[in-house]
Design a protein around this motif. Structure first.
Motif, PDB file in Angstrom:
ATOM      1  N   THR A   1       3.632   1.628   1.377  1.00  0.00           N
ATOM      2  CA  THR A   1       2.160   1.466   2.295  1.00  0.00           C
ATOM      3  C   THR A   1       2.062   0.084   2.301  1.00  0.00           C
ATOM      4  O   THR A   1       2.470  -0.847   1.529  1.00  0.00           O
ATOM      5  CB  THR A   1       1.004   2.173   1.547  1.00  0.00           C
TER       6      THR A   1
ATOM      7  N   ARG B   1      -6.237  -6.143  11.311  1.00  0.00           N
ATOM      8  CA  ARG B   1      -6.095  -5.202  10.410  1.00  0.00           C
ATOM      9  C   ARG B   1      -4.654  -4.537  10.336  1.00  0.00           C
ATOM     10  O   ARG B   1      -4.306  -3.994  11.276  1.00  0.00           O
ATOM     11  CB  ARG B   1      -7.210  -4.335  10.527  1.00  0.00           C
TER      12      ARG B   1
ATOM     13  N   SER C   1      -2.718  -1.136   8.769  1.00  0.00           N
ATOM     14  CA  SER C   1      -2.636  -0.003   7.550  1.00  0.00           C
ATOM     15  C   SER C   1      -1.470   0.799   8.056  1.00  0.00           C
ATOM     16  O   SER C   1      -1.226   1.575   9.095  1.00  0.00           O
ATOM     17  CB  SER C   1      -3.880   0.932   7.823  1.00  0.00           C
TER      18      SER C   1
ATOM     19  N   SER D   1      -0.004   9.981   1.069  1.00  0.00           N
ATOM     20  CA  SER D   1      -0.580   9.041   0.449  1.00  0.00           C
ATOM     21  C   SER D   1      -2.034   9.345  -0.215  1.00  0.00           C
ATOM     22  O   SER D   1      -2.400   8.945  -1.351  1.00  0.00           O
ATOM     23  CB  SER D   1      -1.176   7.723   1.481  1.00  0.00           C
TER      24      SER D   1
ATOM     25  N   GLU E   1       2.100   3.329   6.542  1.00  0.00           N
ATOM     26  CA  GLU E   1       2.460   4.354   5.712  1.00  0.00           C
ATOM     27  C   GLU E   1       3.921   4.728   6.117  1.00  0.00           C
ATOM     28  O   GLU E   1       3.875   5.120   7.458  1.00  0.00           O
ATOM     29  CB  GLU E   1       1.529   5.427   5.344  1.00  0.00           C
TER      30      GLU E   1
ATOM     31  N   GLN F   1      -1.428  -2.511   3.195  1.00  0.00           N
ATOM     32  CA  GLN F   1      -2.759  -2.802   3.757  1.00  0.00           C
ATOM     33  C   GLN F   1      -3.294  -4.161   3.618  1.00  0.00           C
ATOM     34  O   GLN F   1      -2.888  -4.812   2.578  1.00  0.00           O
ATOM     35  CB  GLN F   1      -3.667  -1.686   2.514  1.00  0.00           C
TER      36      GLN F   1
END
Length: 144
Positions: free
Chosen positions: A112, A121, A123, A53, A125, A114
Motif C-alpha cells: 500500500t 492525495r 491511496s 487491506s 493498494e 498512502q
C-alpha cells in the motif's frame, strides 16, 4: 468595584476581538513566503501478507518524501523517488521485466501507499500472488 471588573473584562475581550484578526493578517502577508516552492510528496509505504487491506496488518512500513529532496526511512529513497517521478506517480506503471520465473504458490503479499504525491492525495493498494511476483517488478519503491 463590580463595574470596574466588568469593564476591564469587556475591554480585554473587545481588544482581542479587534486585534486578533489583524495579527493573523500580518502572518499571512506577502512578506511571509511559503515553506517550500515544491508540491509536497510524502508517502507511507507498507507491505503485509494477505489479500485485503482491511484484514492485513502491515509487517513493514517506511516513509518516503521526494520533495524537495529524497528522504525518509526508505532504504533507497533516492532511487524510489526517481522511479516514481519517471512513472509520473503511477504505481501501476512500475512494471518490471517479464523474464523472472516464480512458483504458482498463492501466498498473497499486499503493498500500500498512502499520502501525497506532488500535491495530490494518493491511496494505492495492490496484491501480488507471492513475494517472488512482487520482487519481479524490480522496482525499489516497495523493496524494503
Amino acid at each position: 468595584m463590580r463595574n470596574t471588573a466588568r469593564w476591564a473584562a469587556t475591554l480585554g475581550l473587545s481588544a482581542a476581538a479587534v486585534c486578533g484578526p489583524l495579527t493573523g493578517a500580518s502572518a499571512a502577508s506577502p512578506a511571509s513566503a511559503p515553506a517550500s516552492l515544491y508540491a509536497p510528496s510524502a508517502l507511507v509505504l507498507t507491505i503485509g501478507h494477505g489479500d485485503n487491506s482491511a484484514m492485513v496488518t502491515p509487517e513493514r512500513a517506511v516513509t518516503l518524501s521526494c520533495a524537495p529532496k529524497a528522504s525518509g526511512t526508505h532504504p533507497a529513497a533516492v532511487q524510489a523517488c526517481a522511479e516514481l517521478r519517471g512513472a509520473g506517480g503511477d504505481f501501476d506503471a512500475l512494471a518490471g521485466s517479464g523474464d523472472v520465473q516464480c512458483t504458482k504458490e498463492y501466498n498473497p503479499v499486499l503493498v500500500t501507499a498512502q499520502g501525497v504525491w506532488q500535491g495530490k492525495r494518493v491511496s494505492y493498494e495492490r496484491t501480488f500472488g507471492n513475494a517472488c511476483v512482487k520482487d519481479a517488478y524490480e522496482s525499489s519503491v516497495f523493496a524494503f
